[in-house]
Motif scaffolding. Sequence first.
Motif, PDB file in Angstrom:
ATOM      1  N   ARG A   1       0.837  -1.207   0.000  1.00  0.00           N
ATOM      2  CA  ARG A   1       0.000   0.000   0.000  1.00  0.00           C
ATOM      3  C   ARG A   1       0.876   1.263   0.000  1.00  0.00           C
ATOM      4  NH1 ARG A   1      -5.008  -1.457   4.246  1.00  0.00           N
ATOM      5  NH2 ARG A   1      -5.448  -3.515   3.346  1.00  0.00           N
ATOM      6  N   ILE A   2       1.898   1.254   0.833  1.00  0.00           N
ATOM      7  CA  ILE A   2       2.784   2.426   0.886  1.00  0.00           C
ATOM      8  C   ILE A   2       3.497   2.618  -0.448  1.00  0.00           C
ATOM      9  CG2 ILE A   2       4.675   3.542   2.113  1.00  0.00           C
ATOM     10  CD1 ILE A   2       4.074   1.583   4.467  1.00  0.00           C
ATOM     11  N   LEU A   3       4.020   1.534  -1.007  1.00  0.00           N
ATOM     12  CA  LEU A   3       4.727   1.623  -2.288  1.00  0.00           C
ATOM     13  C   LEU A   3       3.811   2.143  -3.394  1.00  0.00           C
ATOM     14  CD1 LEU A   3       6.784  -1.706  -2.189  1.00  0.00           C
ATOM     15  CD2 LEU A   3       7.690   0.629  -2.025  1.00  0.00           C
ATOM     16  N   THR A   4       2.550   1.707  -3.376  1.00  0.00           N
ATOM     17  CA  THR A   4       1.589   2.191  -4.374  1.00  0.00           C
ATOM     18  C   THR A   4       1.304   3.671  -4.173  1.00  0.00           C
ATOM     19  OG1 THR A   4       0.586  -0.006  -4.505  1.00  0.00           O
ATOM     20  CG2 THR A   4      -0.713   1.840  -5.355  1.00  0.00           C
ATOM     21  N   GLY A   5       1.175   4.093  -2.914  1.00  0.00           N
ATOM     22  CA  GLY A   5       0.983   5.516  -2.631  1.00  0.00           C
ATOM     23  C   GLY A   5       2.144   6.364  -3.120  1.00  0.00           C
ATOM     24  N   VAL A   6       3.350   5.878  -2.900  1.00  0.00           N
ATOM     25  CA  VAL A   6       4.554   6.579  -3.375  1.00  0.00           C
ATOM     26  C   VAL A   6       4.547   6.652  -4.902  1.00  0.00           C
ATOM     27  CG1 VAL A   6       7.065   6.400  -3.558  1.00  0.00           C
ATOM     28  CG2 VAL A   6       5.941   6.036  -1.349  1.00  0.00           C
ATOM     29  N   GLU A   7       4.194   5.548  -5.532  1.00  0.00           N
ATOM     30  CA  GLU A   7       4.134   5.502  -6.999  1.00  0.00           C
ATOM     31  C   GLU A   7       3.139   6.534  -7.541  1.00  0.00           C
ATOM     32  OE1 GLU A   7       2.729   2.359 -10.519  1.00  0.00           O
ATOM     33  OE2 GLU A   7       3.026   1.652  -8.458  1.00  0.00           O
TER      34      GLU A   7
ATOM     35  N   ALA B   1       7.815   5.995   3.513  1.00  0.00           N
ATOM     36  CA  ALA B   1       7.671   6.847   2.328  1.00  0.00           C
ATOM     37  C   ALA B   1       8.807   7.867   2.236  1.00  0.00           C
ATOM     38  CB  ALA B   1       6.327   7.555   2.355  1.00  0.00           C
ATOM     39  N   ILE B   2       9.231   8.393   3.369  1.00  0.00           N
ATOM     40  CA  ILE B   2      10.364   9.334   3.378  1.00  0.00           C
ATOM     41  C   ILE B   2      11.625   8.640   2.882  1.00  0.00           C
ATOM     42  CG2 ILE B   2      11.910  10.651   4.889  1.00  0.00           C
ATOM     43  CD1 ILE B   2       9.446  11.347   6.584  1.00  0.00           C
ATOM     44  N   ASP B   3      11.813   7.395   3.302  1.00  0.00           N
ATOM     45  CA  ASP B   3      12.977   6.616   2.847  1.00  0.00           C
ATOM     46  C   ASP B   3      12.945   6.395   1.335  1.00  0.00           C
ATOM     47  OD1 ASP B   3      13.971   6.442   5.401  1.00  0.00           O
ATOM     48  OD2 ASP B   3      13.195   4.426   5.780  1.00  0.00           O
ATOM     49  N   LYS B   4      11.733   6.460   0.746  1.00  0.00           N
ATOM     50  CA  LYS B   4      11.595   6.304  -0.703  1.00  0.00           C
ATOM     51  C   LYS B   4      11.727   7.643  -1.442  1.00  0.00           C
ATOM     52  CE  LYS B   4      11.001   1.885  -0.630  1.00  0.00           C
ATOM     53  NZ  LYS B   4      12.038   0.967  -1.215  1.00  0.00           N
ATOM     54  N   GLY B   5      12.033   8.694  -0.695  1.00  0.00           N
ATOM     55  CA  GLY B   5      12.311   9.970  -1.334  1.00  0.00           C
ATOM     56  C   GLY B   5      11.199  11.002  -1.280  1.00  0.00           C
ATOM     57  N   ILE B   6      10.090  10.716  -0.560  1.00  0.00           N
ATOM     58  CA  ILE B   6       8.993  11.669  -0.472  1.00  0.00           C
ATOM     59  C   ILE B   6       9.293  12.696   0.612  1.00  0.00           C
ATOM     60  CG2 ILE B   6       6.504  11.970  -0.217  1.00  0.00           C
ATOM     61  CD1 ILE B   6       7.381  10.257  -2.608  1.00  0.00           C
ATOM     62  N   CYS B   7       9.038  13.959   0.329  1.00  0.00           N
ATOM     63  CA  CYS B   7       9.275  15.041   1.279  1.00  0.00           C
ATOM     64  C   CYS B   7       8.346  14.889   2.486  1.00  0.00           C
ATOM     65  CB  CYS B   7       9.048  16.386   0.590  1.00  0.00           C
ATOM     66  SG  CYS B   7       9.173  17.808   1.695  1.00  0.00           S
ATOM     67  N   SER B   8       8.886  15.031   3.672  1.00  0.00           N
ATOM     68  CA  SER B   8       8.107  14.882   4.896  1.00  0.00           C
ATOM     69  C   SER B   8       6.912  15.827   4.939  1.00  0.00           C
ATOM     70  CB  SER B   8       8.992  15.130   6.121  1.00  0.00           C
ATOM     71  OG  SER B   8       8.246  15.070   7.312  1.00  0.00           O
ATOM     72  N   GLN B   9       7.086  17.039   4.440  1.00  0.00           N
ATOM     73  CA  GLN B   9       6.003  18.021   4.482  1.00  0.00           C
ATOM     74  C   GLN B   9       4.809  17.634   3.610  1.00  0.00           C
ATOM     75  OE1 GLN B   9       7.615  21.879   3.554  1.00  0.00           O
ATOM     76  NE2 GLN B   9       8.923  21.944   5.374  1.00  0.00           N
ATOM     77  N   ASP B  10       5.026  16.731   2.692  1.00  0.00           N
ATOM     78  CA  ASP B  10       3.943  16.290   1.803  1.00  0.00           C
ATOM     79  C   ASP B  10       3.211  15.065   2.338  1.00  0.00           C
ATOM     80  OD1 ASP B  10       4.540  18.327   0.065  1.00  0.00           O
ATOM     81  OD2 ASP B  10       5.736  17.079  -1.286  1.00  0.00           O
TER      82      ASP B  10
END
Length: 230
Positions: free
Chosen positions: A76-82, A113-122
Amino acid sequence: MKKQRRKKWKKWGIVLLGTGCVGLCLLMSINVFVKQQTKSRVLTAEEAAALDADCILVLGCGVRPDGTPSNMLEDRILTGVELYEKGTSNKILMSGDHGREDYDEVNLMKDFAIDKGICSQDIFMDHAGFSTYESVYRVKEIFQAKKVVIVSQTYHLPRALYIAKRMGLDAYGVSADKRPYRKKIYRELREITARGKDFFMAWIQPKPSYLGEAIPVNGNGDVTNDREKQ
């Protein structure tokens, strides 16, 4: 006397059997209805990329005792990141169970998600997403979203989307099925009952366990942090 007693028990047995059959038929009818009402709202990741949604709602799932996500939660997290990377929305809402100090789905989800490169503020966290119903209720009332993309496994999406429809949300779903999962039959049977329960919940719309002040999802996700992020 014994004959009368047997007739009495036979009568009650017929009543109970008939009631059970009616209940089962009603439950199965609700399941068919919920699936039919939501099937057009399940999209591919590519289709969802054009939606410009207010947020991507990633529904929580089990965390292992060692603090790592279960296979279903990881997918689920990976899909959200995608979806975020494809431009579906520039905000992700991680909604799950954080009702105890020793069990925390949402911080794990955000950290992943942060480890996958998503900005924490988002990345927002809903610490009180204790159920599918509560997660959907709160994305509208607390996080002020109107158009959302819900991420979960295929079997779970019809229920989440039906609740969203009854809540007046413009909601779409994207499946997070990235691999086979254990206990498939058990989950499918459990989901039949859960759809029946949430069908009535979506019509009655009781308040969730917690509400609170509004946290618009178009702001800074770090306002939902409850501990220091690395």
